[in-house]
Design an enzyme around this catalytic site. Structure first.
Site, PDB file in Angstrom:
ATOM      1  N   CYS A   1       1.518   1.564  -5.465  1.00  0.00           N
ATOM      2  CA  CYS A   1       2.220   1.398  -4.189  1.00  0.00           C
ATOM      3  C   CYS A   1       3.721   1.642  -4.319  1.00  0.00           C
ATOM      4  O   CYS A   1       4.451   0.761  -4.760  1.00  0.00           O
ATOM      5  CB  CYS A   1       1.954  -0.015  -3.660  1.00  0.00           C
ATOM      6  SG  CYS A   1       2.740  -0.327  -2.082  1.00  0.00           S
TER       7      CYS A   1
ATOM      8  N   CYS B   1       5.935  -0.816  -2.499  1.00  0.00           N
ATOM      9  CA  CYS B   1       5.979  -2.158  -3.096  1.00  0.00           C
ATOM     10  C   CYS B   1       6.840  -2.161  -4.354  1.00  0.00           C
ATOM     11  O   CYS B   1       7.677  -3.033  -4.545  1.00  0.00           O
ATOM     12  CB  CYS B   1       4.575  -2.625  -3.481  1.00  0.00           C
ATOM     13  SG  CYS B   1       3.337  -2.325  -2.208  1.00  0.00           S
ATOM     14  N   ASP B   2       6.623  -1.175  -5.213  1.00  0.00           N
ATOM     15  CA  ASP B   2       7.159  -1.265  -6.567  1.00  0.00           C
ATOM     16  C   ASP B   2       8.253  -0.246  -6.894  1.00  0.00           C
ATOM     17  O   ASP B   2       8.820  -0.286  -7.979  1.00  0.00           O
ATOM     18  CB  ASP B   2       6.008  -1.103  -7.577  1.00  0.00           C
ATOM     19  CG  ASP B   2       4.997  -2.240  -7.445  1.00  0.00           C
ATOM     20  OD1 ASP B   2       5.403  -3.324  -6.992  1.00  0.00           O
ATOM     21  OD2 ASP B   2       3.828  -2.041  -7.785  1.00  0.00           O
TER      22      ASP B   2
HETATM   23  P1  FAD Z   1      -7.251  -6.812   1.869  1.00  0.00           P
HETATM   24  O1  FAD Z   1      -6.077  -7.500   1.306  1.00  0.00           O
HETATM   25  O2  FAD Z   1      -7.873  -5.709   1.093  1.00  0.00           O
HETATM   26  O3  FAD Z   1      -8.360  -7.934   2.157  1.00  0.00           O
HETATM   27  C1  FAD Z   1      -9.678  -7.591   2.471  1.00  0.00           C
HETATM   28  C2  FAD Z   1     -10.564  -8.823   2.550  1.00  0.00           C
HETATM   29  O4  FAD Z   1     -11.873  -8.435   2.887  1.00  0.00           O
HETATM   30  C3  FAD Z   1     -10.685  -9.594   1.240  1.00  0.00           C
HETATM   31  O5  FAD Z   1     -10.852 -10.952   1.545  1.00  0.00           O
HETATM   32  C4  FAD Z   1     -11.969  -9.014   0.655  1.00  0.00           C
HETATM   33  O6  FAD Z   1     -12.573  -9.903  -0.271  1.00  0.00           O
HETATM   34  C5  FAD Z   1     -12.789  -8.882   1.903  1.00  0.00           C
HETATM   35  N1  FAD Z   1     -13.906  -7.935   1.867  1.00  0.00           N
HETATM   36  C6  FAD Z   1     -13.922  -6.639   1.490  1.00  0.00           C
HETATM   37  N2  FAD Z   1     -15.149  -6.104   1.662  1.00  0.00           N
HETATM   38  C7  FAD Z   1     -15.917  -7.087   2.182  1.00  0.00           C
HETATM   39  C8  FAD Z   1     -17.270  -7.170   2.606  1.00  0.00           C
HETATM   40  N3  FAD Z   1     -18.123  -6.137   2.555  1.00  0.00           N
HETATM   41  N4  FAD Z   1     -17.713  -8.355   3.087  1.00  0.00           N
HETATM   42  C9  FAD Z   1     -16.900  -9.427   3.170  1.00  0.00           C
HETATM   43  N5  FAD Z   1     -15.615  -9.401   2.803  1.00  0.00           N
HETATM   44  C10 FAD Z   1     -15.137  -8.254   2.312  1.00  0.00           C
HETATM   45  N6  FAD Z   1       1.758  -4.733   0.112  1.00  0.00           N
HETATM   46  C11 FAD Z   1       3.002  -5.180   0.388  1.00  0.00           C
HETATM   47  O7  FAD Z   1       3.362  -5.296   1.556  1.00  0.00           O
HETATM   48  N7  FAD Z   1       3.849  -5.534  -0.612  1.00  0.00           N
HETATM   49  C12 FAD Z   1       3.521  -5.466  -1.937  1.00  0.00           C
HETATM   50  O8  FAD Z   1       4.320  -5.785  -2.816  1.00  0.00           O
HETATM   51  C13 FAD Z   1       2.207  -5.006  -2.258  1.00  0.00           C
HETATM   52  N8  FAD Z   1       1.820  -4.864  -3.546  1.00  0.00           N
HETATM   53  C14 FAD Z   1       0.534  -4.463  -3.807  1.00  0.00           C
HETATM   54  C15 FAD Z   1       0.124  -4.402  -5.135  1.00  0.00           C
HETATM   55  C16 FAD Z   1      -1.160  -4.054  -5.458  1.00  0.00           C
HETATM   56  C17 FAD Z   1      -1.590  -4.018  -6.910  1.00  0.00           C
HETATM   57  C18 FAD Z   1      -2.087  -3.730  -4.413  1.00  0.00           C
HETATM   58  C19 FAD Z   1      -3.530  -3.369  -4.738  1.00  0.00           C
HETATM   59  C20 FAD Z   1      -1.676  -3.761  -3.090  1.00  0.00           C
HETATM   60  C21 FAD Z   1      -0.365  -4.115  -2.770  1.00  0.00           C
HETATM   61  N9  FAD Z   1       0.085  -4.160  -1.449  1.00  0.00           N
HETATM   62  C22 FAD Z   1       1.343  -4.636  -1.176  1.00  0.00           C
HETATM   63  C23 FAD Z   1      -0.784  -3.765  -0.326  1.00  0.00           C
HETATM   64  C24 FAD Z   1      -1.362  -5.010   0.365  1.00  0.00           C
HETATM   65  O9  FAD Z   1      -1.928  -5.864  -0.613  1.00  0.00           O
HETATM   66  C25 FAD Z   1      -2.387  -4.608   1.412  1.00  0.00           C
HETATM   67  O10 FAD Z   1      -1.800  -3.732   2.352  1.00  0.00           O
HETATM   68  C26 FAD Z   1      -2.936  -5.826   2.164  1.00  0.00           C
HETATM   69  O11 FAD Z   1      -3.477  -6.787   1.265  1.00  0.00           O
HETATM   70  C27 FAD Z   1      -3.999  -5.409   3.169  1.00  0.00           C
HETATM   71  O12 FAD Z   1      -4.501  -6.536   3.811  1.00  0.00           O
HETATM   72  P2  FAD Z   1      -5.935  -6.542   4.472  1.00  0.00           P
HETATM   73  O13 FAD Z   1      -6.144  -7.933   4.943  1.00  0.00           O
HETATM   74  O14 FAD Z   1      -6.033  -5.440   5.431  1.00  0.00           O
HETATM   75  O15 FAD Z   1      -6.967  -6.181   3.298  1.00  0.00           O
END
Ligand code: FAD
Length: 308
Positions: free
Chosen positions: A132, A135-136
């Site tokens: 990302c 992020c980094d």
């Molecule tokens: P997610 O965080 O992916 O959450 C998805 C949820 O759905 C989880 O609870 C998962 O378990 C669940 N799930 C998935 N499939 C299923 C299923 N079939 N059934 C039931 N549950 C399911 N963003 C920033 O803004 N700043 C940062 O510094 C940053 N650093 C990051 C570093 C890393 C290593 C990564 C991987 C990402 C980073 N991001 C950062 C991006 C950020 O984490 C994501 O944009 C954000 O978490 C997305 O949120 P979300 O709720 O859409 O999805």
């Protein structure tokens, strides 16, 4: 049945659950891992008003905020099927442990970065290997970095990073870059960016603590090459966690759930938010805002549908 069933417990799901519960309606949040991708994150420094936090701390805070309301939270459940509403107006979601029904559903199952699958990648994740640039990027100010992947996201990352890093090298597997011409033109004008094409990344090199380089195979000559870099940004695709939906809602070719400005999907009563959707720029703060919006739209749907 629930009024709102949130599938997924990341930033988008947690925001949706809090917004729904604050309307005093029956809300459930069901997900595999509460916290989502945030759990895999080390430092988070761009969640506005929280200058510095860590992934585990933010994940715990998301869970705690949801727990302040009467939300039925169920962890370690994977959604396996979405069954659109029949005449009773109830949409069903089948999970590994059973089925739940609700008058509205918010899909927030997030996404996962595609990995290179080479030695050293996992070992040095968050110690130089990152997915990302938003992020980094600032962690690599004044340093040499590589971006693996020459599609649009890779070239955008390279242009972005060239503003902070000392030098950026794009490493592309194919013989030429697939990004839009306007991006390639912008990249070409940068004095501190270069491209190595026809290169298969084979290894992340490190000193035990941090990344020190990247090894690749030149696909035309078969020779091994290497780059001295402190950061490796892997930009080879973000995969939405939407396989389980099949064709129950409209998805793009890349598997993103198609949403409108109010986060409505192609199915009435079903909304979606965060990284699993067509919403651009996948970030925590953006996912939280989207979750709030989906929840308000679901509430609007409930008060307009019969029997509200
Ligand atoms: P997610 O965080 O992916 O959450 C998805 C949820 O759905 C989880 O609870 C998962 O378990 C669940 N799930 C998935 N499939 C299923 C299923 N079939 N059934 C039931 N549950 C399911 N963003 C920033 O803004 N700043 C940062 O510094 C940053 N650093 C990051 C570093 C890393 C290593 C990564 C991987 C990402 C980073 N991001 C950062 C991006 C950020 O984490 C994501 O944009 C954000 O978490 C997305 O949120 P979300 O709720 O859409 O999805």
């Amino acid at each position: 049945p629930y009024d709102v069933l949130v599938v997924g417990g990341g930033p988008a799901g947690a925001a949706a659950a809090v917004y729904a519960a604050r309307k005093g309606i029956r809300t459930a949040m069901v997900g595999d891992r509460i916290g989502g991708q945030v759990l895999d994150t080390d430092a988070i420094e761009n969640l506005i008003s929280v200058p510095h936090t860590t992934g585990p701390r933010l994940a715990a805070a998301l869970g705690a905020h949801v727990a302040e309301y009467g939300v039925d939270t169920i962890e370690r459940q994977r959604a396996e099927e979405l069954i659109p509403a029949g005449p009773d107006g109830l949409t069903a979601v089948r999970f590994t442990g059973g089925q739940l029904r609700a008058r509205s559903v918010i899909l927030a199952t997030g996404a996962r970065w595609r990995h290179l699958g080479v030695p050293g990648e996992d070992e040095y994740r968050t110690r130089g290997v990152t997915y990302c640039p938003h992020c980094d990027g600032p962690l690599f100010a004044g340093k040499d970095v590589a971006v693996v992947g020459g599609g649009n996201s890779g070239i955008e990352a390279a242009i972005d990073l060239a503003g902070v890093a000392r030098h950026v090298t794009v490493v592309e597997f194919l013989d030429d870059l697939k990004a839009d011409a306007v991006l390639l033109e912008a990249l070409g004008k940068l004095p501190n960016a270069s491209v190595i094409a026809s290169a298969r990344t084979t290894r992340v090199i490190g000193d035990g603590a941090h990344v020190t380089g990247l090894e690749y195979e030149d696909r035309t000559t078969g020779r091994t090459g290497s780059l001295d870099v402190e950061g490796i940004f892997v930009q080879i695709g973000l995969l939405p966690n939407t396989e389980w939906l099949g064709d129950a809602v409209k998805l793009t070719r890349r598997g993103e759930i198609v949403v409108d400005a109010r986060k409505a999907t192609s199915v009435p009563g079903v909304y979606a938010a965060g990284d699993c959707t067509t919403q651009p720029y996948k970030q925590i703060i953006i996912s939280m805002g989207a979750g709030a919006m989906a929840s308000l739209a679901a509430f609007d749907h409930l008060i307009r549908s019969a029997g509200a």
